[in-house]
Design an enzyme around this catalytic site. Structure first.
Site, PDB file in Angstrom:
ATOM      1  CB  THR A 197      -0.914   0.012   1.255  1.00  0.00           C
ATOM      2  OG1 THR A 197      -1.678  -1.189   1.258  1.00  0.00           O
ATOM      3  CG2 THR A 197      -1.836   1.208   1.267  1.00  0.00           C
ATOM      4  CB  VAL A 198       3.130   2.733   2.531  1.00  0.00           C
ATOM      5  CG1 VAL A 198       3.876   4.050   2.675  1.00  0.00           C
ATOM      6  CG2 VAL A 198       2.007   2.652   3.559  1.00  0.00           C
ATOM      7  CE  LYS A 247       1.620   2.316  12.033  1.00  0.00           C
ATOM      8  NZ  LYS A 247       0.939   2.679  10.820  1.00  0.00           N
ATOM      9  CB  ILE A 303      -1.740  14.864   9.856  1.00  0.00           C
ATOM     10  CG1 ILE A 303      -3.185  14.505   9.538  1.00  0.00           C
ATOM     11  CG2 ILE A 303      -1.657  16.156  10.653  1.00  0.00           C
ATOM     12  CD1 ILE A 303      -4.050  14.275  10.785  1.00  0.00           C
ATOM     13  CG  ASP A 311      -1.382   1.834  14.341  1.00  0.00           C
ATOM     14  OD1 ASP A 311      -0.303   1.639  13.756  1.00  0.00           O
ATOM     15  OD2 ASP A 311      -2.107   2.825  14.117  1.00  0.00           O
ATOM     16  CE  LYS A 353      -0.566   5.326  13.333  1.00  0.00           C
ATOM     17  NZ  LYS A 353      -1.919   5.064  12.799  1.00  0.00           N
TER      18      LYS A 353
END
Ligand code: NAP
Ligand code: HSE
Length: 460
Positions: A39-40, A131, A162, A227, A231
Site C-alpha cells: 500500500t505505502v 511506528k 498529517i 497502533d 503513535k
C-alpha cells in the site's frame, strides 16, 4: 551503540559509509531504494510518477527510484511499479552503491530493523513509516543514525498525511506542550464512525477497512489500540523529550464498544472516539500517556472527525490550542508524508546538513509516565441490572463511599424483575478509585455481567 549486521554483504559495510558520503556530494541526482511495494511503497512510487517533476523542481535535485524490494515477484500490485525494478532481496537494494537513500516500507520489527540498521551503517539516510519499530527500537535506531553521521525520518509513522511530526519538532519548537489529544488510528475511527452513523456491524466494517488498505497486518494492532499507542508514544516523546517505552502506555482498544454504548453516549451529547491522550500532570515532568475509547462532547471539534480521518489537538503554552486534520491512513495520504521526508532527506544530502535536525533530541528533564491508576478522569459507566427496588441506592452508596460524585443517571423504562441498562456519568476520580468501586459494584447480585467504563474528556 553497536549495530549488529548479518547477511552476505555485512563485510562490505565498514568501508562504505565514508566512501558513500564523499561520492554523493558531487551529485544532484539522488537514487532511491524502496523496501516494500505494498500500500505505502506502491503509493510512494505512484506519487513520484505523478508529481516527480514538481517535487524535483522544488528541491533543486532529481530523485530517481532505482530498485524496489518486495516479497513476491508474481503478486498483482495496485501500483505502477515496473517489474524490472523489483527484487526479492532487500540487500540488493540497500547495498547497491548507486542507491543513496532508503525508504523502509515493509512494517514489522525484525527485518525492518535489520534493513534500517544496515542502511544507516552505510551512511545512507532512511525514511520509514514504521511506528511499531520506532516505538520499540527508536532509541537504538536514532543512536545508529547519529553514530554513522546520517539521519532517520519518520513523518509517515503518525497520522498518515498529517505533518504532525514536523509540527511538533519544528513548528512548536518554542512551546511546552501541556496537552495533546489525537484520533490517530484511521481504522478504529472508520469503524466507530460507521457503527455510529450507519449502525454498521463491527466485523463487516473492519473487513472494509482491510480492503481499503487502512488496517495493519494483523488488524488486532489497530482494534486493540496498539497502533494508536505506538503513535501516541512517538508524539508524547517528541513533546516531552524522553523516548517513551510502549509498555508504559496504558492501552485499551475498541473491541468492547457496543451499539448500546454508542447510543447512550449520543443521548448524553457525546461521541465515542479512540483517543490518544498526552497530558502534563504537574511540574515534576510526570505525563499521562494513554490510549482508550473516550466520550468526546459533540460540541468539541474532535467529535466530528469521521471515517479514516485523523486529527491531533495540541495545547501549547505559547500558541494555545491548534488542530491538525487529515487522512490518517491509506496509499496516497501516507505517500504524501513519505514524500515530505524524502524531500528533507534530499535537501540534507544536497546541502550536507544531515544532522541539522537529528531524528530525536532528548530535552528538558527526565520525564516519567504516570501510572493510569493515578490519572484523574470523568467516567461513563453502563451496567446491566435487575430492575427491582433498592438497586440504584446500593450502587450509589458504593460510589458515595468511594467519594465519586454522580453527575447524571439514565435508566430507560423497564419491567419489574427484567434486566435493564443503567447508565451513570461520574465526576472526577482517579482511575484506581473508579476501578475499585466498579469491582465492588460488579459483585452485587443485581448487577449482571461486567460493568462497561468509558472515560469522558472535557478538554479543560
Ligand atoms: P503492505 O501493504 O502489507 O506492504 C508491505 C510490503 O512489504 C509488501 O510489498 C511486501 O511484499 C513487502 N515486504 C514484506 N516483507 C518483506 C521482505 N522481507 N523483503 C522485501 N519486501 C517485503 O503494508 P503497508 O500498508 O504498505 O505498510 C507498510 C508500513 O507503513 C508499515 O510499517 C505500516 O505500519 C506503515 N503505515 C501504513 C499505512 C497504511 O495506511 N497502510 C499508513 C501509515 C504507515 P509483497 O507485496 O510481495 O507481499
Ligand atoms: N493501520 C493504521 C491506521 C495505518 O489505521 O491508522 C496508518 O498508520
Amino acid at each position: 551503540m553497536d549495530v549488529m549486521l548479518t547477511g552476505p554483504f555485512a563485510g562490505e559495510i565498514e568501508l562504505s559509509a565514508a566512501a558513500f558520503n564523499g561520492k554523493l556530494s558531487a551529485r544532484m541526482q539522488v537514487n532511491l531504494g524502496i523496501i516494500g511495494g505494498g500500500t505505502v511503497g506502491g503509493g510512494v512510487y505512484d506519487a513520484l510518477q505523478r508529481n516527480g517533476a514538481l517535487f524535483n523542481s522544488r528541491l533543486g535535485a532529481t530523485i530517481q527510484v532505482r530498485r524496489v524490494a518486495v516479497r513476491d515477484l508474481k503478486k498483482k500490485r495496485g501500483s505502477t511499479i515496473p517489474k524490472a525494478l523489483l527484487t526479492t532481496d532487500w540487500r540488493e537494494v540497500v547495498f547497491d552503491p548507486e542507491v543513496h537513500l532508503i525508504a523502509e516500507l515493509i512494517g514489522g520489527t525484525t527485518t525492518a530493523r535489520e534493513i534500517i540498521l544496515a542502511a544507516l551503517k552505510l551512511g545512507k539516510p532512511v525514511v520509514t513509516a514504521n511506528k511499531a519499530l520506532l516505538s520499540a527500537h527508536g532509541e537504538e535506531l536514532f543512536a545508529a543514525a547519529q553514530k554513522y553521521g546520517t539521519n532517520l525520518y519518520y513523518e509517515a509513522s503518525v497520522c498518515g498525511g498529517i505533518p504532525i511530526i514536523k509540527a511538533l519538532r519544528e513548528g512548536f519548537v518554542g512551546n511546552r506542550i501541556n496537552a495533546l489529544y489525537g484520533i490517530v488510528n484511521g481504522t478504529c475511527n472508520y469503524i466507530l464512525t460507521r457503527m455510529k452513523l450507519e449502525g454498521a456491524d463491527f466485523g463487516a466494517v473492519l473487513a472494509d477497512a482491510q480492503k481499503l488498505g487502512y488496517a495493519e497486518t494483523p488488524p488486532d494492532l489497530d482494534i486493540d489500540g496498539h497502533d494508536a499507542a505506538h503513535k501516541t508514544g512517538i508524539l508524547a516523546s517528541l513533546a516531552h523529550g524522553f523516548w517513551i517505552n510502549p509498555k508504559q502506555v496504558h492501552v485499551e482498544g475498541i473491541r468492547h464498544i457496543s451499539a448500546l454504548d454508542i447510543k447512550f453516549a449520543g443521548e448524553l451529547g457525546y461521541t465515542i472516539k479512540l483517543l490518544g491522550t498526552v497530558k502534563k500532570l504537574d511540574d515534576s515532568c510526570r505525563v499521562q500517556v494513554s490510549v482508550y475509547p473516550t466520550l468526546v462532547p459533540n460540541s468539541h471539534v474532535l467529535a466530528s472527525v469521521n471515517g479514516v480521518f485523523n486529527a491531533v489537538f495540541v495545547r501549547g503554552d505559547i500558541v494555545g490550542d491548534a488542530l491538525f486534520y487529515g487522512r490518517g491512513a491509506g496509499k496516497d495520504a501516507t505517500a504524501s508524508s513519505v514524500l515530505s521526508d524524502l524531500g528533507d532527506a534530499v535537501l540534507d544530502l544536497k546541502t550536507g546538513t544531515k544532522n541539522r535536525l537529528p531524528a530525536f533530541v532528548p530535552h528538558e528533564c527526565d520525564g516519567a509516565v504516570a501510572p493510569i491508576s493515578e490519572v484523574v478522569s470523568q467516567y461513563f459507566v453502563r451496567l446491566n441490572v435487575t430492575d427491582k427496588p433498592g438497586v440504584l441506592a446500593m450502587i450509589a452508596t458504593i460510589f458515595g463511599a468511594s467519594n465519586i460524585g454522580i453527575s447524571s443517571v439514565i435508566q430507560p423504562e423497564g419491567h419489574a424483575g427484567a434486566s435493564v441498562p443503567l447508565i451513570f456519568m461520574l465526576h472526577n476520580a482517579t482511575n484506581g478509585t473508579a476501578a475499585n468501586a466498579l469491582k465492588q459494584i460488579a459483585k452485587l447480585p443485581a448487577v449482571k455481567g461486567q460493568p462497561v467504563m468509558i472515560r469522558v474528556e472535557n478538554f479543560e
